[in-house]
Design a protein around this motif. Structure first.
Motif, PDB file in Angstrom:
ATOM      1  N   ILE A 193      -9.310 -16.200  -0.220  1.00 10.63           N
ATOM      2  CA  ILE A 193      -7.468 -16.113  -0.514  1.00 10.63           C
ATOM      3  C   ILE A 193      -7.164 -17.188   0.089  1.00 10.63           C
ATOM      4  O   ILE A 193      -6.114 -17.840  -0.731  1.00 10.63           O
ATOM      5  CB  ILE A 193      -7.067 -14.661   0.187  1.00 10.63           C
ATOM      6  N   ARG A 194      -7.552 -17.616   1.315  1.00 14.46           N
ATOM      7  CA  ARG A 194      -6.752 -18.811   1.800  1.00 14.46           C
ATOM      8  C   ARG A 194      -7.613 -20.253   1.118  1.00 14.46           C
ATOM      9  O   ARG A 194      -6.759 -21.114   1.077  1.00 14.46           O
ATOM     10  CB  ARG A 194      -7.570 -18.881   3.318  1.00 14.46           C
ATOM     11  N   THR A 195      -8.597 -20.189   0.559  1.00 13.84           N
ATOM     12  CA  THR A 195      -8.958 -21.423   0.089  1.00 13.84           C
ATOM     13  C   THR A 195      -8.683 -21.662  -1.494  1.00 13.84           C
ATOM     14  O   THR A 195      -8.882 -22.786  -1.838  1.00 13.84           O
ATOM     15  CB  THR A 195     -10.451 -21.742   0.285  1.00 13.84           C
ATOM     16  N   GLU A 196      -8.800 -20.734  -2.293  1.00 11.71           N
ATOM     17  CA  GLU A 196      -8.742 -20.654  -3.638  1.00 11.71           C
ATOM     18  C   GLU A 196      -7.339 -20.412  -4.217  1.00 11.71           C
ATOM     19  O   GLU A 196      -7.114 -20.621  -5.314  1.00 11.71           O
ATOM     20  CB  GLU A 196      -9.815 -19.562  -4.267  1.00 11.71           C
ATOM     21  N   ASN A 197      -6.409 -19.769  -3.472  1.00 12.58           N
ATOM     22  CA  ASN A 197      -5.092 -19.634  -4.017  1.00 12.58           C
ATOM     23  C   ASN A 197      -5.210 -18.621  -5.257  1.00 12.58           C
ATOM     24  O   ASN A 197      -4.819 -19.230  -6.363  1.00 12.58           O
ATOM     25  CB  ASN A 197      -4.289 -20.762  -4.259  1.00 12.58           C
ATOM     26  N   PRO A 198      -5.823 -17.404  -5.278  1.00  9.94           N
ATOM     27  CA  PRO A 198      -5.815 -16.847  -6.377  1.00  9.94           C
ATOM     28  C   PRO A 198      -4.482 -16.241  -6.981  1.00  9.94           C
ATOM     29  O   PRO A 198      -3.704 -16.304  -6.387  1.00  9.94           O
ATOM     30  CB  PRO A 198      -6.689 -15.510  -6.145  1.00  9.94           C
ATOM     31  N   ASN A 199      -4.397 -15.926  -8.448  1.00  8.13           N
ATOM     32  CA  ASN A 199      -3.266 -15.477  -8.946  1.00  8.13           C
ATOM     33  C   ASN A 199      -3.245 -14.104  -9.052  1.00  8.13           C
ATOM     34  O   ASN A 199      -2.271 -13.469  -9.259  1.00  8.13           O
ATOM     35  CB  ASN A 199      -3.261 -15.851 -10.336  1.00  8.13           C
ATOM     36  N   LEU A 200      -4.296 -13.447  -8.540  1.00  6.51           N
ATOM     37  CA  LEU A 200      -4.469 -11.899  -8.509  1.00  6.51           C
ATOM     38  C   LEU A 200      -5.515 -11.570  -7.500  1.00  6.51           C
ATOM     39  O   LEU A 200      -6.406 -12.311  -7.682  1.00  6.51           O
ATOM     40  CB  LEU A 200      -4.698 -11.236  -9.839  1.00  6.51           C
ATOM     41  N   ILE A 201      -5.407 -10.507  -6.881  1.00  3.13           N
ATOM     42  CA  ILE A 201      -6.340  -9.867  -5.821  1.00  3.13           C
ATOM     43  C   ILE A 201      -6.709  -8.470  -6.206  1.00  3.13           C
ATOM     44  O   ILE A 201      -5.723  -7.820  -6.296  1.00  3.13           O
ATOM     45  CB  ILE A 201      -5.879 -10.064  -4.268  1.00  3.13           C
ATOM     46  N   MET A 202      -7.860  -8.444  -6.385  1.00  2.00           N
ATOM     47  CA  MET A 202      -8.526  -6.775  -6.688  1.00  2.00           C
ATOM     48  C   MET A 202      -9.382  -6.581  -5.487  1.00  2.00           C
ATOM     49  O   MET A 202     -10.377  -7.125  -5.019  1.00  2.00           O
ATOM     50  CB  MET A 202      -9.548  -6.743  -7.921  1.00  2.00           C
ATOM     51  N   LEU A 203      -8.963  -5.624  -4.685  1.00  2.00           N
ATOM     52  CA  LEU A 203      -9.294  -5.564  -3.170  1.00  2.00           C
ATOM     53  C   LEU A 203      -9.905  -3.999  -2.972  1.00  2.00           C
ATOM     54  O   LEU A 203      -9.120  -3.209  -3.014  1.00  2.00           O
ATOM     55  CB  LEU A 203      -8.208  -5.724  -2.479  1.00  2.00           C
ATOM     56  N   ASP A 204     -11.183  -3.798  -2.555  1.00  2.00           N
ATOM     57  CA  ASP A 204     -11.718  -2.621  -2.249  1.00  2.00           C
ATOM     58  C   ASP A 204     -11.255  -2.222  -0.899  1.00  2.00           C
ATOM     59  O   ASP A 204     -11.064  -3.292  -0.068  1.00  2.00           O
ATOM     60  CB  ASP A 204     -13.308  -2.722  -2.248  1.00  2.00           C
ATOM     61  N   PHE A 205     -11.019  -1.196  -0.616  1.00  2.00           N
ATOM     62  CA  PHE A 205     -10.455  -0.781   0.576  1.00  2.00           C
ATOM     63  C   PHE A 205     -11.493  -0.500   1.737  1.00  2.00           C
ATOM     64  O   PHE A 205     -11.401  -0.858   2.898  1.00  2.00           O
ATOM     65  CB  PHE A 205      -9.631   0.614   0.451  1.00  2.00           C
ATOM     66  N   LEU A 206     -12.795  -0.074   1.391  1.00  2.00           N
ATOM     67  CA  LEU A 206     -13.829   0.004   2.224  1.00  2.00           C
ATOM     68  C   LEU A 206     -14.867  -1.048   2.176  1.00  2.00           C
ATOM     69  O   LEU A 206     -15.622  -1.189   1.104  1.00  2.00           O
ATOM     70  CB  LEU A 206     -14.396   1.409   2.019  1.00  2.00           C
ATOM     71  N   LEU A 207     -14.689  -2.058   3.013  1.00  2.00           N
ATOM     72  CA  LEU A 207     -15.673  -3.236   2.984  1.00  2.00           C
ATOM     73  C   LEU A 207     -16.447  -3.348   4.228  1.00  2.00           C
ATOM     74  O   LEU A 207     -15.830  -3.223   5.291  1.00  2.00           O
ATOM     75  CB  LEU A 207     -14.950  -4.497   2.678  1.00  2.00           C
ATOM     76  N   PRO A 208     -17.570  -4.266   4.150  1.00  2.00           N
ATOM     77  CA  PRO A 208     -18.158  -4.651   5.291  1.00  2.00           C
ATOM     78  C   PRO A 208     -17.692  -5.857   6.061  1.00  2.00           C
ATOM     79  O   PRO A 208     -16.914  -6.483   5.248  1.00  2.00           O
ATOM     80  CB  PRO A 208     -19.585  -4.851   5.024  1.00  2.00           C
ATOM     81  N   VAL A 247      -6.659   5.495   1.438  1.00  2.00           N
ATOM     82  CA  VAL A 247      -5.539   4.535   1.512  1.00  2.00           C
ATOM     83  C   VAL A 247      -4.363   5.041   1.925  1.00  2.00           C
ATOM     84  O   VAL A 247      -3.714   4.428   2.774  1.00  2.00           O
ATOM     85  CB  VAL A 247      -5.346   3.749   0.032  1.00  2.00           C
ATOM     86  N   THR A 248      -4.026   6.242   1.531  1.00  2.00           N
ATOM     87  CA  THR A 248      -2.803   6.880   2.088  1.00  2.00           C
ATOM     88  C   THR A 248      -2.851   7.456   3.417  1.00  2.00           C
ATOM     89  O   THR A 248      -1.529   7.503   4.061  1.00  2.00           O
ATOM     90  CB  THR A 248      -2.385   8.103   1.220  1.00  2.00           C
ATOM     91  N   ASP A 249      -3.875   7.551   4.181  1.00  2.00           N
ATOM     92  CA  ASP A 249      -3.892   7.559   5.370  1.00  2.00           C
ATOM     93  C   ASP A 249      -3.401   6.496   6.004  1.00  2.00           C
ATOM     94  O   ASP A 249      -2.679   6.506   7.339  1.00  2.00           O
ATOM     95  CB  ASP A 249      -5.531   7.711   5.948  1.00  2.00           C
TER      96      ASP A 249
END
Length: 186
Positions: A43-58, A90-92
């Protein structure tokens, strides 16, 4: 060369590939991250136009990535689609209605994904532009309020159009069913 970048952050290669396959053809690059830390660095280096983010990640959870995004205005203005197999996870952490991002529950189909992306793009425009938080609600409507309401109206118009289309399809199916039954009764 592509002009738009979509960052897909998910620990499942299957989900990353599925999202990539479901996205409409266009002039954009798909960037993939397999964990939250790698995703936030992209996110910091590529400056994306859209982010698709899983909520549970390592390494860094989707919740932690979301919190980091919220700390910087330039990241908050990027359309965000949160993904999870269980909405309650997510809603938690973040209460509904989701004001500044879109949510799509896994598994999802292409139409749900495209709808979530459209929704995220509209909601990203509603992000407050200043760095200071507003402690008191404004006493009268501002340009930002009007813009937010206009965006919400456009979103509702899209939903109405979708419902009308589904209603027409159901009417056609009903008429076909009635015709089939009449034919069998003859």
């Amino acid at each position: 060369m592509s002009t738009h970048k979509i960052l897909v952050i998910d620990d499942s290669k299957v989900i990353r590939m599925r999202v990539k396959d479901m996205l409409p053809e266009g002039n954009f690059d798909i960037i993939e991250a397999k964990d939250g830390l790698e995703g936030f660095n992209l996110i910091r280096t590529e400056n994306p136009n859209l982010i698709m983010l899983d909520f549970l990640l390592p390494k860094m959870s989707g919740w932690e990535v979301y919190q980091q995004i919220q700390k910087e205005q330039k990241f908050r203005s990027i359309p965000l689609v949160l993904m999870s197999g269980r909405k309650e996870e997510v809603t938690d952490k973040i209460t509904e209605p989701f004001e500044y991002f879109s949510f799509v529950e896994k598994p999802f189909d292409r139409e749900q994904l495209v709808d979530a992306i459209r929704d995220a793009m509209l909601k990203a425009k509603r992000q407050p532009q200043g760095t200071a938080e507003i402690s008191q609600p404004p006493s009268s409507f501002t340009t930002a309020d009007t813009s937010a309401l206009t965006s919400e109206i456009e979103l509702l118009k899209l939903k109405i159009a979708k419902l009308e289309k589904e209603s027409e399809q159901m009417k056609k199916q009903f008429n076909q069913l009635v015709g089939f039954i009449k034919q069998k009764l003859r």
